[in-house]
Design a protein around this motif. Structure first.
Motif, PDB file in Angstrom:
ATOM      1  N   UNK A 300       5.273  -7.879   7.115  1.00 53.87           N
ATOM      2  CA  UNK A 300       5.810  -7.362   5.848  1.00 53.87           C
ATOM      3  C   UNK A 300       5.399  -8.323   4.735  1.00 53.87           C
ATOM      4  N   UNK A 301       4.201  -8.093   4.215  1.00 46.96           N
ATOM      5  CA  UNK A 301       3.612  -8.952   3.187  1.00 46.96           C
ATOM      6  C   UNK A 301       4.456  -8.948   1.916  1.00 46.96           C
ATOM      7  N   UNK A 302       4.558 -10.107   1.299  1.00 46.84           N
ATOM      8  CA  UNK A 302       5.271 -10.238   0.031  1.00 46.84           C
ATOM      9  C   UNK A 302       4.361  -9.735  -1.096  1.00 46.84           C
ATOM     10  N   UNK A 303       4.526  -8.496  -1.478  1.00 43.82           N
ATOM     11  CA  UNK A 303       3.707  -7.921  -2.540  1.00 43.82           C
ATOM     12  C   UNK A 303       4.318  -8.220  -3.913  1.00 43.82           C
ATOM     13  N   UNK A 304       4.544  -9.505  -4.157  1.00 46.52           N
ATOM     14  CA  UNK A 304       5.114  -9.960  -5.423  1.00 46.52           C
ATOM     15  C   UNK A 304       4.734 -11.415  -5.632  1.00 46.52           C
ATOM     16  N   UNK A 305       5.058 -11.941  -6.814  1.00 47.27           N
ATOM     17  CA  UNK A 305       4.629 -13.299  -7.188  1.00 47.27           C
ATOM     18  C   UNK A 305       3.121 -13.459  -7.003  1.00 47.27           C
ATOM     19  N   UNK A 306       2.374 -12.437  -7.366  1.00 46.64           N
ATOM     20  CA  UNK A 306       0.965 -12.366  -6.988  1.00 46.64           C
ATOM     21  C   UNK A 306      -0.016 -12.268  -8.140  1.00 46.64           C
ATOM     22  N   UNK A 307       0.393 -11.756  -9.280  1.00 47.89           N
ATOM     23  CA  UNK A 307      -0.572 -11.461 -10.324  1.00 47.89           C
ATOM     24  C   UNK A 307      -1.388 -10.233  -9.956  1.00 47.89           C
ATOM     25  N   UNK A 308      -2.622 -10.168 -10.447  1.00 44.72           N
ATOM     26  CA  UNK A 308      -3.524  -9.054 -10.142  1.00 44.72           C
ATOM     27  C   UNK A 308      -4.468  -9.456  -9.014  1.00 44.72           C
ATOM     28  N   UNK A 309      -4.765  -8.503  -8.111  1.00 46.13           N
ATOM     29  CA  UNK A 309      -5.624  -8.800  -6.969  1.00 46.13           C
ATOM     30  C   UNK A 309      -6.461  -7.584  -6.598  1.00 46.13           C
ATOM     31  N   UNK A 310      -7.578  -7.869  -5.935  1.00 45.97           N
ATOM     32  CA  UNK A 310      -8.457  -6.808  -5.457  1.00 45.97           C
ATOM     33  C   UNK A 310      -7.787  -6.025  -4.338  1.00 45.97           C
ATOM     34  N   UNK A 311      -8.064  -4.720  -4.309  1.00 48.25           N
ATOM     35  CA  UNK A 311      -7.591  -3.882  -3.224  1.00 48.25           C
ATOM     36  C   UNK A 311      -8.681  -3.672  -2.192  1.00 48.25           C
ATOM     37  N   UNK A 312      -8.453  -2.749  -1.270  1.00 48.35           N
ATOM     38  CA  UNK A 312      -9.412  -2.542  -0.183  1.00 48.35           C
ATOM     39  C   UNK A 312     -10.709  -1.900  -0.657  1.00 48.35           C
ATOM     40  N   UNK A 313     -10.726  -1.337  -1.876  1.00 42.72           N
ATOM     41  CA  UNK A 313     -11.975  -0.813  -2.410  1.00 42.72           C
ATOM     42  C   UNK A 313     -12.884  -1.922  -2.908  1.00 42.72           C
ATOM     43  N   UNK A 314     -12.308  -3.128  -3.108  1.00 41.19           N
ATOM     44  CA  UNK A 314     -13.072  -4.315  -3.504  1.00 41.19           C
ATOM     45  C   UNK A 314     -13.825  -4.127  -4.815  1.00 41.19           C
ATOM     46  N   UNK A 315     -13.302  -3.244  -5.674  1.00 43.51           N
ATOM     47  CA  UNK A 315     -13.997  -2.979  -6.937  1.00 43.51           C
ATOM     48  C   UNK A 315     -13.124  -3.229  -8.161  1.00 43.51           C
ATOM     49  N   UNK A 316     -11.804  -3.221  -7.981  1.00 42.14           N
ATOM     50  CA  UNK A 316     -10.919  -3.362  -9.136  1.00 42.14           C
ATOM     51  C   UNK A 316      -9.758  -4.267  -8.791  1.00 42.14           C
ATOM     52  N   UNK A 317      -9.265  -4.979  -9.793  1.00 47.97           N
ATOM     53  CA  UNK A 317      -8.076  -5.812  -9.631  1.00 47.97           C
ATOM     54  C   UNK A 317      -6.864  -4.983 -10.054  1.00 47.97           C
ATOM     55  N   UNK A 318      -5.897  -4.872  -9.171  1.00 41.42           N
ATOM     56  CA  UNK A 318      -4.705  -4.073  -9.441  1.00 41.42           C
ATOM     57  C   UNK A 318      -3.536  -5.002  -9.796  1.00 41.42           C
ATOM     58  N   UNK A 319      -2.791  -4.620 -10.787  1.00 41.23           N
ATOM     59  CA  UNK A 319      -1.684  -5.442 -11.266  1.00 41.23           C
ATOM     60  C   UNK A 319      -0.458  -5.250 -10.394  1.00 41.23           C
ATOM     61  N   UNK A 320       0.220  -6.365 -10.080  1.00 44.05           N
ATOM     62  CA  UNK A 320       1.449  -6.274  -9.302  1.00 44.05           C
ATOM     63  C   UNK A 320       2.482  -5.457 -10.062  1.00 44.05           C
ATOM     64  N   UNK A 321       3.444  -4.945  -9.320  1.00 42.12           N
ATOM     65  CA  UNK A 321       4.480  -4.146  -9.955  1.00 42.12           C
ATOM     66  C   UNK A 321       4.070  -2.711 -10.195  1.00 42.12           C
ATOM     67  N   UNK A 322       3.133  -2.200  -9.371  1.00 37.17           N
ATOM     68  CA  UNK A 322       2.665  -0.820  -9.532  1.00 37.17           C
ATOM     69  C   UNK A 322       2.412  -0.195  -8.175  1.00 37.17           C
ATOM     70  N   UNK A 323       2.430   1.134  -8.137  1.00 42.04           N
ATOM     71  CA  UNK A 323       2.143   1.822  -6.884  1.00 42.04           C
ATOM     72  C   UNK A 323       0.702   1.568  -6.452  1.00 42.04           C
ATOM     73  N   UNK A 324      -0.212   1.452  -7.406  1.00 39.85           N
ATOM     74  CA  UNK A 324      -1.604   1.156  -7.062  1.00 39.85           C
ATOM     75  C   UNK A 324      -1.723  -0.174  -6.321  1.00 39.85           C
ATOM     76  N   UNK A 325      -1.001  -1.173  -6.799  1.00 40.95           N
ATOM     77  CA  UNK A 325      -1.050  -2.499  -6.178  1.00 40.95           C
ATOM     78  C   UNK A 325      -0.565  -2.430  -4.737  1.00 40.95           C
ATOM     79  N   UNK A 326       0.571  -1.782  -4.515  1.00 47.21           N
ATOM     80  CA  UNK A 326       1.138  -1.716  -3.173  1.00 47.21           C
ATOM     81  C   UNK A 326       0.203  -1.002  -2.204  1.00 47.21           C
TER      82      UNK A 326
END
Length: 419
Positions: A300-326
């Motif tokens: 159960x990864x801590x999907x917080x205190x993270x800032x923006x990070x790349x997702x599995x598409x490896x093309x865009x940085x997604x901002x924490x606090x959003x459904x896209x990020x999760x």
């Protein structure tokens, strides 16, 4: 924000099966590895050749053609063209037990069933919450007062001792005073009370300020001995690894296998890495999860205190606090070796519970729907659906109670709607 800790890539140890192929000698590097077989099981470090090219497996795999499943985010690493004599496959089985369930193929929807071992008889989709064994602005509660919505309670935290690797646990003096007197015996009775309600309780190790280090064979033995002792003393159903200042995949895997061999096949093993710890299979936490995949209950990864990070598409940085990020960040784990039933979404229960990344609990439900059904997604949609996605975790039960139980009351009923 908590300071991430990434260590060098650890070699993944082979797990047993006579059909697992491993390199037979360093001298085989210039020759073709054993020819890839669709029926063979390969583990991290396993080698195979296909159509004149050598490949090395990054994690457990079967029936994933190296020619179409190699690359940064896939199971096989291209080792270059090969030629010469093909070495004979090794038939010496490794010593560790094989995975009990095949991982989901990347070309078809993953299986929805839970694994036969390592799940601790938890529900197919379940809610985890951390119980705080200390004072902070969140409401203090006795363990027996954890709301019934929680299926798994992680007790935070066991702490390091002066013996390398060893940990200890006892009720915090400040918490005891705040509760008008709460003893170790009271706590042990409360564990039994939760068991009578059908709940599971694990001891969590580490935390943001934890200094537990398991970085040698002797430390692994000390860690295992102490956890086995705590399980016997308090009745814990397993252990949660929440080492936010670094983890050694090799020795922690050794310790966890030792604990399981001395306790129960239903031992619950969970992990709570920070988001950055699960960004790449090269990270030690990800390596640990893959190393013990056959006995791992859930990450159960801590999907917080993270800032923006790349997702599995490896093309865009997604901002924490959003459904896209999760969704995009969970997708990394789902597409890189973990089964859906081993992936859970960890979020703070209230804005005050973390430095950033809080979302309304309804957003967690959206992310679960997107992963399980492909519905209620944001602009990011995963490459496939994962009906077996395990559930959600929150830091913490205390903060949820302080916030009116909005996390549990919103998410736990929704888990029953998942396939």
């Amino acid at each position: 924000m908590r300071r991430p800790a990434l260590l060098a890539l650890a070699a993944v140890l082979a797990v047993g099966d006579t059909s697992v192929y491993l390199a037979t000698s360093a001298s085989a590097a210039a020759a073709c590895y054993p020819t890839w077989s669709s029926s063979a099981v390969y583990v991290g470090g396993g080698q195979a050749s296909y159509q004149g090219v050598n490949y090395q497996a990054k994690w457990w795999t079967q029936n994933d053609n190296p020619a179409t499943h190699s690359g940064q985010w896939d199971v096989w690493a291209n080792q270059g063209a090969c030629g010469g004599t093909t070495p004979t496959p090794s038939t010496t089985p490794p010593t560790a037990p094989p995975p009990t369930t095949a991982p989901p193929p990347t070309t078809a929807p993953p299986p929805t069933t839970a694994p036969p071992t390592g799940n601790g008889q938890l529900p197919k989709h379940f809610l985890t919450g951390y119980w705080q064994n200390f004072d902070n602005p969140a409401q203090e509660i006795r363990l027996r007062d954890v709301p019934a919505s929680y299926d798994l309670v992680a007790v935070a935290f066991a702490e390091a001792t002066s013996t390398p690797g060893a940990v200890s646990f006892g009720i915090d003096a400040g918490l005891s005073a705040s509760l008008g007197g709460y003893t170790n015996a009271d706590f042990k009775n409360d564990v039994a009370v939760l068991h009578s309600r059908g709940k599971k309780v694990v001891i969590s190790v580490g935390g943001e300020l934890g200094t537990v280090s398991v970085a040698s064979a002797s430390a692994a033995t000390n860690f295992a001995n102490s956890i086995v002792g705590l399980i016997g003393a308090y009745g814990f159903d397993g252990v949660d690894i929440d080492l936010e200042n670094g983890v050694n995949a090799t020795y922690m895997a050794q310790a966890l296998r030792d604990i399981r061999s001395r306790t129960s096949a239903n031992l619950i093993i969970t992990m709570a890495p920070q988001t950055i710890d699960m960004q790449s299979t090269g990270a030690q936490y990800f390596q640990l999860a893959l190393n013990i995949k056959d006995i791992l209950t859930v990450v159960h990864t801590q999907f917080y205190n993270s800032g923006a990070m790349l997702g599995c598409d490896n093309t865009a940085a997604y901002s924490q606090g959003s459904v896209n990020f999760l969704v995009a960040l969970a997708c990394i784990q789902l597409e890189n070796g973990l089964r859906p039933d081993q992936v859970s979404l960890g979020l703070p229960a209230a804005p005050s519970a973390a430095g950033g990344g809080y979302v309304n609990p309804s957003v967690v439900n959206q992310a679960l729907d997107c992963l399980a059904y492909g519905t209620n997604c944001g602009s990011f949609k995963p490459p496939r659906t994962y009906p077996g996605i395990r559930g959600a975790m929150t830091w913490s039960v205390n903060w949820d109670v302080t916030n009116g139980n909005g996390f549990a009351n919103t998410i736990r009923p929704h888990l029953t709607t998942l396939p």
